[in-house]
Design a protein around this motif. Structure first.
Motif, short mmCIF file in Angstrom:
data_model
loop_
_atom_site.label_atom_id
_atom_site.label_comp_id
_atom_site.label_asym_id
_atom_site.label_seq_id
_atom_site.Cartn_x
_atom_site.Cartn_y
_atom_site.Cartn_z
N LEU A 1 -30.16 -53.04 56.40
CA LEU A 1 -31.25 -53.09 56.77
C LEU A 1 -31.85 -55.05 57.11
N GLU A 2 -31.41 -55.47 55.77
CA GLU A 2 -31.85 -57.08 55.69
C GLU A 2 -31.04 -57.47 56.59
N ASN A 3 -30.17 -57.25 57.31
CA ASN A 3 -29.18 -57.98 58.59
C ASN A 3 -30.09 -57.77 59.82
N TYR A 4 -30.76 -56.39 59.73
CA TYR A 4 -31.74 -55.83 60.31
C TYR A 4 -32.92 -56.82 60.62
N ARG A 5 -33.97 -57.05 59.58
CA ARG A 5 -34.91 -57.59 59.69
C ARG A 5 -34.30 -58.72 59.15
N ASN A 6 -33.06 -59.94 59.88
CA ASN A 6 -32.75 -61.14 59.82
C ASN A 6 -32.65 -61.49 60.74
N SER A 7 -32.42 -60.73 62.08
CA SER A 7 -31.93 -60.28 63.46
C SER A 7 -32.95 -61.07 64.19
N GLU A 8 -32.87 -61.91 64.73
CA GLU A 8 -33.12 -61.46 66.73
C GLU A 8 -33.85 -60.64 67.44
N SER B 1 -37.90 -60.72 67.46
CA SER B 1 -38.26 -60.81 68.75
C SER B 1 -39.78 -59.43 68.64
N VAL B 2 -38.85 -57.64 67.76
CA VAL B 2 -40.10 -57.03 68.54
C VAL B 2 -41.54 -57.46 67.58
N TRP B 3 -40.88 -57.52 66.21
CA TRP B 3 -42.33 -57.50 65.32
C TRP B 3 -43.09 -58.89 65.12
N ILE C 1 -32.31 -50.37 68.41
CA ILE C 1 -32.44 -50.54 67.46
C ILE C 1 -31.86 -50.03 66.41
N ARG C 2 -31.51 -48.90 67.09
CA ARG C 2 -30.80 -47.60 66.73
C ARG C 2 -29.80 -47.98 66.93
#
Length: 98
Positions: free
Chosen positions: A62-69, A73-75, A29-30
């Protein structure tokens, strides 16, 4: 840059599962593009309540992260452990005094 704050409340029996999932993914994530800081806090009075603080270069990052695999997986694992609906805020940092 802006700050994302997420408040999460867990069943006491699920805290270790949450911490394991967080620890397994915190470096990923970091190191996600645009993430500049990732911190995890635990409430002193409510030990089942945690907060994540993350600094992002842009809202698009942030949106790119929220739309990532990675996020999915984490969520997927995390949301099963909640005992209350999580809360999230995106805020601009206005001042720092060190």
């Amino acid at each position: 840059m802006f700050v994302r704050i997420v408040k999460m409340s867990f069943e006491a029996s699920n805290i270790e599962k949450f911490l394991q999932n967080f620890n397994n993914n915190k470096e990923k994530i970091r190191n996600f593009k645009g993430c500049r800081l990732l911190e995890l806090y635990r409430d002193k009075k409510e030990p089942t309540v945690f907060f994540t603080y993350s600094y992002w270069e842009s809202e698009q990052d942030l949106e790119n992260y929220r739309n990532s695999e990675l996020f999915k997986s984490v969520w997927t694992k995390t949301k099963k452990l909640f005992n209350k609906k999580p809360e999230a805020w995106s805020v601009d940092k206005l001042f720092v005094l060190e």
